[in-house]
Enzyme design. Structure first.
Site, PDB file in Angstrom:
ATOM      1  CG  ASP A  88      20.578   7.911 -16.882  1.00 20.45           C
ATOM      2  OD1 ASP A  88      21.294   7.720 -15.888  1.00 20.45           O
ATOM      3  OD2 ASP A  88      19.792   7.056 -17.331  1.00 20.45           O
TER       4      ASP A  88
ATOM      5  CG  ASP B 146      17.268   9.438 -15.454  1.00 23.20           C
ATOM      6  OD1 ASP B 146      18.268   9.488 -14.717  1.00 23.20           O
ATOM      7  OD2 ASP B 146      17.114   8.593 -16.348  1.00 23.20           O
TER       8      ASP B 146
ATOM      9  CG  ASP C 223      16.200   5.697 -19.524  1.00 28.82           C
ATOM     10  OD1 ASP C 223      17.036   6.038 -18.667  1.00 28.82           O
ATOM     11  OD2 ASP C 223      15.876   4.517 -19.735  1.00 28.82           O
TER      12      ASP C 223
END
Length: 714
Positions: free
Chosen positions: A412, A613, A609
């Protein structure tokens, strides 16, 4: 009754009450539905009575699939058409996760009592020098037999229901034969290892699952509903489609819907992963879980309760966790080898020596799973302890094993490769100091993260802003300030247009900033543009070094999967030299990208995080959460959490994984070597059944000494 719980094109999740704890029916449905044209995959989970079907949506639809299911369930199960591979972990004895493994007080108490009695016997024999009877009708023999009941039940089921032979039958036969021949203490060792392992595994699995479901629940309890010109407080559970819900600054949105009045800046990080607030106005769609940073809006509810986006995402995360295929751990492979070796050795000893006692000795030596359990378990335990010291939380040995071999790694962006803190990357203007002075003076009292970045950058250059200005924040535009007799505008192109400021000189420069992944902030003084400031999020320390180490360690494909604007994500991917970039992705999209990458490259590790996600973390073979400032949901869903968010820990993880596998292999060969020695001595009559336990002591000491080397790994 078959219920459709969630569906997207090409994928449907159903609840089938008859599936609950019914593995034969699950196998039957998977086998028969998998043969239907258009069905790509059918995966049952008896533990939650669910079925996930992947299909070609151009060939099938949900109602057709439900009709096929009803027909399949109505037909009697034909065992001859089903096969069961002990290695796939789907049988009763192989897949205990389909049942509730929460350690009850009774099961814990039974383990404690067994261990306590064994301790009493050892003290009586070795310290008090008083013998203990071990014949079948003695207290020791009867207690050992009672403790073996769960294993005997599994062995019976596999033999007469599943009609297959596995380690459970071998262990059960060894236990019963040992007890009948007066070797109850040896039986105790096997029972305690098995019962303790099952309890620990069940406790960890169920605790994690409950925590995930709690964390994905929407925390809003009450909402304000607009009725006939008045606001009424209503419980969120009582909201219905069509209700008009009012949400103010500092509040979370409890429903999915469309804004019909007002405008606001929304923090949608939990939905899209975008790092900056998003301006929303009449006609725009909003989702449950979004947070109002500034403004007041009235939303017409279109989806409520379980139908909201956040609730559906929670269901998908839960389904992804359920559908993770059981990993064939190294210990299972070793157990299968020892099963064959133990059976052949016992039969050969009995045939060649015609001594039941010698055959029993060989059987007891080979039946205890110490050599398989300890070989991997002690190495993994030592490695997990070593990882914890370095702020790396690994939720199981399977994850530690796989993270070192996965060829594909996905990141990410915000909060993972970059921090949450923005910084000024460049300033473009005729007089940069003057530009920063007026911008910092205007933004000095603003709490926005971008404002802090501008003020901090100015102070770093020794520019002292004027703190006496009066500013007004304009939603979705920027900020207007009065500093003395001067009027300062700081914001986006819409802000400049509303102030009738010409951007002709800086428009091209701003576009270049945006193309390079920066946020462009214009600054104007008294109606004249002073320039533009480019702001970006800081890269985490060691990013370049870590990516280089990962490539050198065998990672063949590194991808960026982000909810940020595609141009911003692409610029960062190019800067870091990543292999692919997928920007502007919602949580469902991220999970789809993970699936596509797995099909192309093999096992996938996802590093993220946030809540956005969570689905991708659950879908990946290994999910890694950056824990510092990260979402609790992501940490709960992930298999590994980096508590201090240090990028270097990713490379350390792979190195630790490889070292752990090497130590486990060494332990296995040590265990097998002592087993072979025990077989030879037992077959020759040199080793008695009672002395067979010493083989396991030798295993333990050697394996513990070798595994302890991992405690010093760093």
């Amino acid at each position: 009754m078959i219920q459709i719980r969630h569906q997207i094109p090409g994928r449907i999740r159903l609840r089938i009450p008859a599936l609950a704890r019914n593995r034969p029916l699950a196998d039957w449905i998977e086998h028969e539905l998998g043969a239907v044209p258009g069905v790509e995959q059918a995966t049952c989970n008896p533990g939650c009575a669910s079925l996930v079907v992947r299909y070609g949506h151009s060939r099938l639809d949900p109602e057709t699939i439900r009709a096929h299911l009803e027909a399949i369930i109505a037909r009697p199960i034909d065992p001859a058409r089903l096969t069961c591979d002990p290695a796939d972990g789907r049988c009763r004895s192989c897949q205990r996760g389909a049942q509730d493994q929460t350690p009850t007080l009774g099961r814990i108490l039974s383990l404690v009592l067994l261990a306590g009695y064994l301790g009493y016997v050892l003290i009586r024999e070795h310290l008090l020098k008083r013998p203990v009877a071990q014949n079948p009708l003695s207290p020791t023999g009867l207690i050992a037999l009672a403790g073996a009941i769960p294993l005997l039940r599994d062995a019976w089921h596999e033999t007469f229901v599943e009609r297959r032979f596995s380690l459970h039958q071998f262990l059960a036969f060894s236990l019963v034969l040992g007890i009948l021949m007066g070797e109850a203490l040896t039986a105790f060792e096997i029972i305690l290892v098995l019962r303790g392992g099952e309890l620990l595994e069940g406790f960890v699995a169920n605790r994690s699952r409950r925590a995930i479901r709690r964390m994905l629940a929407l925390s809003v309890k009450d909402a304000w509903v607009w009725v006939d010109g008045q606001e009424l407080q209503v419980a969120v559970a009582e909201l219905r489609e069509g209700d008009r819900v009012v949400v103010r600054t500092g509040e979370k949105i409890p429903i999915d819907g469309v804004i019909e009045h007002g405008e606001a800046e929304l923090n949608e990080a939990s939905i899209s992963g975008r790092s900056e607030p998003v301006f929303k106005q009449v006609g725009d769609a909003v989702f449950a879980g979004g947070y109002i940073e500034r403004g007041v809006i009235r939303i017409r509810a279109e989806r409520v309760g379980e139908a909201t986006y956040l609730a559906r995402m929670a269901a998908l995360v839960d389904a992804s966790l359920d559908q993770k295929a059981p990993v064939q751990q190294r210990a299972d492979e070793l157990a299968a080898r020892l099963l064959r070796l133990g059976t052949l050795s016992t039969l050969a000893t009995l045939v060649l020596t015609r001594s039941v006692e010698r055959a029993l000795t060989v059987m007891l030596v080979m039946s205890c799973p110490c050599s398989t359990v300890l070989a991997a378990a002690t190495a993994v335990s030592a490695a997990l302890h070593s990882a914890t010291r370095r702020q790396m939380l690994i939720k199981g040995g399977v994850h530690l094993e796989r993270v070192g071999t996965a060829p594909c790694l996905c990141f990410d962006k915000t909060g993972t490769l970059t921090t949450e803190t923005p910084e000024v990357a460049t300033v473009i203007g005729d007089d940069e100091d003057a530009l920063l002075y007026w911008a910092a003076s205007a933004e000095h009292h603003n709490t926005h993260a971008l404002a802090h970045a501008i003020v901090r950058h100015a102070e770093t250059l020794g520019i002292e802003p004027d703190t006496c200005g009066i500013s007004e924040h304009l939603l979705g535009h920027g900020l207007e300030a009065r500093i003395g007799e001067h009027r300062v505008l700081v914001g986006n192109a819409r802000m400049m247009a509303s102030g009738k400021v010409s951007l002709r000189r800086y428009k091209a420069a701003a576009e270049q900033l945006i193309d390079s992944g920066l946020t462009a902030v214009y600054v104007a003084l008294d109606g004249k543009a002073l320039g533009v400031i480019g702001i970006r999020h800081q890269l985490r320390a060691e990013v370049h070094e870590t990516l280089a180490r990962l490539r050198a360690d065998g990672v063949s494909h590194i991808a960026l999967i982000s909810g940020d604007e595609p141009r911003v994500a692409a610029a960062l991917a190019e800067e870091l030299g990543l292999d692919s970039c997928h920007g502007g992705r919602l949580p469902e999209d991220k999970a789809e990208v993970v699936r596509a990458l797995r099909a192309e490259h093999g096992a996938v590790v996802m590093v993220g995080d946030g809540v956005n996600d969570a689905l991708a973390l659950a879908e990946a073979d290994i999910g890694i959460a950056m824990g510092s400032g990260g979402s609790e949901v992501a940490i709960e869903v992930a298999d590994i959490a980096l508590a201090d968010s240090a990028m270097g820990n990713l490379a350390e993880l792979r190195a630790l994984s490889r070292q752990t596998l090497r130590v486990a292999d060494q332990n296995y060969y040590l265990a097998v070597g002592t087993d072979v020695a025990g077989i030879a001595l037992g077959a020759a009559g040199i080793l008695s059944p009672a002395m067979g336990g010493l083989i396991h002591v030798t295993h333990t000491l050697g394996i513990l000494a070798n595994s302890s080397r991992l405690l010093r790994a760093h």
